[in-house]
Scaffold this active site. Structure first.
Site, PDB file in Angstrom:
ATOM      1  N   LYS A  62       0.825  -1.206   0.000  1.00  0.00           N
ATOM      2  CA  LYS A  62       0.000   0.000   0.000  1.00  0.00           C
ATOM      3  C   LYS A  62       0.859   1.255   0.000  1.00  0.00           C
ATOM      4  CE  LYS A  62      -4.261  -1.987   1.701  1.00  0.00           C
ATOM      5  NZ  LYS A  62      -5.325  -2.023   2.734  1.00  0.00           N
ATOM      6  N   ARG A 108      -2.714 -10.131   5.495  1.00  0.00           N
ATOM      7  CA  ARG A 108      -3.235 -10.262   4.134  1.00  0.00           C
ATOM      8  C   ARG A 108      -2.171  -9.716   3.178  1.00  0.00           C
ATOM      9  NH1 ARG A 108      -6.486  -7.337   0.429  1.00  0.00           N
ATOM     10  NH2 ARG A 108      -7.953  -8.681  -0.706  1.00  0.00           N
TER      11      ARG A 108
END
Length: 269
Positions: free
Chosen positions: A213, A247
């Protein structure tokens, strides 16, 4: 220090526009092969998603989302021993995915869509409740938390968990996700990561999705696939803070880093 070894959730996006791997696994056979590879690399479960929820992402039709994910879930369930989850906010997709063999609902809207709560009450599946401020199309335009990001995220997740428990959902079926990058500035995200133990203290498994991210790097223009170092650092920080599930896109690398981190913590002086 005694910490539980975290589980790895492999990310399998069957989309053309996901921020990191959009378009890579559009073909069902390619997606199934990717899921099999992640399981072989050490993924404990595979998370299949058919709608990009990156900042600014538009919605897709239900028919298109179903077309993307159901054959992949069926193929993975038939060939893997690890569980398969469905990353969706739409009750119709949840229902179809469960029929196809998915055993976990990973919902960025924390079952707020009409019919979503009824779906998980009907089926004995696991549930991951995530915090998101706003909607993917607009969530990064002006994120704000007057009471503090950690307090507001914690209160929201506690309220959603309490609702499930009032309906008789067992604690063993529930996990929570602070929603890194979903309606949060970089400062919000780093504060959440720093204070992750406050969410762990709620007493439910915490799922952390930080992989690749943009919040992980301080400078603009770094492509998602070049954020591996920061992803691994964030994963190890989250593990030490008490995260139960990571994740991730890069299963093999994360497994290697986390295993070393855990082994080092376990060494007795």
């Amino acid at each position: 220090m005694s910490l539980a070894r975290p589980r790895l959730m492999g990310i399998l996006n069957v989309t053309p526009d996901s921020f990191s791997d959009g378009g890579t696994h559009l073909d069902a056979s390619a997606a199934i092969a990717c899921g099999q590879a992640m399981a072989a690399q050490g993924a404990d479960l595979i998370d299949v998603g058919g709608e990009s929820t990156r900042p600014g992402a538009p919605e897709v039709t239900l028919a298109e989302e179903l077309r993307r994910v159901i054959p992949v879930i069926e193929g993975l369930v038939d060939t893997l021993r690890v569980p398969v989850s469905i990353d969706t906010r739409h009750p119709q997709v949840m229902q179809a995915a469960i029929r196809a063999g998915a055993t976990l609902i990973n919902d960025i809207e924390a079952l707020q869509a009409p019919g979503a709560l009824e779906c998980v009450l009907e089926h004995e599946v696991g549930i991951c409740l995530m915090h998101m401020q706003g909607q993917p199309l607009t969530m990064q335009q002006s994120p704000h938390y007057p009471l503090g990001v950690v307090s507001e995220v914690r209160d929201f997740l506690a309220a959603r968990v309490a609702l499930l428990e009032r309906y008789g959902v067992g604690r063993q079926r529930i996990m929570i996700d602070p929603g890194f990058g979903f309606g949060k500035t970089r400062a919000h995200n780093l504060t959440l990561l720093q204070q992750l133990p406050r969410l762990v203290d709620l007493g439910y498994p915490v799922l952390v999705g930080l992989s690749r991210k943009s919040m992980l790097v301080g400078q603009p223009g770094v492509p998602p696939r070049e954020r591996l170092g920061a992803s691994l650092a964030a994963a190890c920080w989250a593990v030490q803070a008490g995260a139960h599930i990571l994740r991730v896109h890069d299963v093999a690398e994360t497994r290697q880093a986390v295993d070393l981190w855990m082994d080092t913590l376990a060494v007795e002086e």
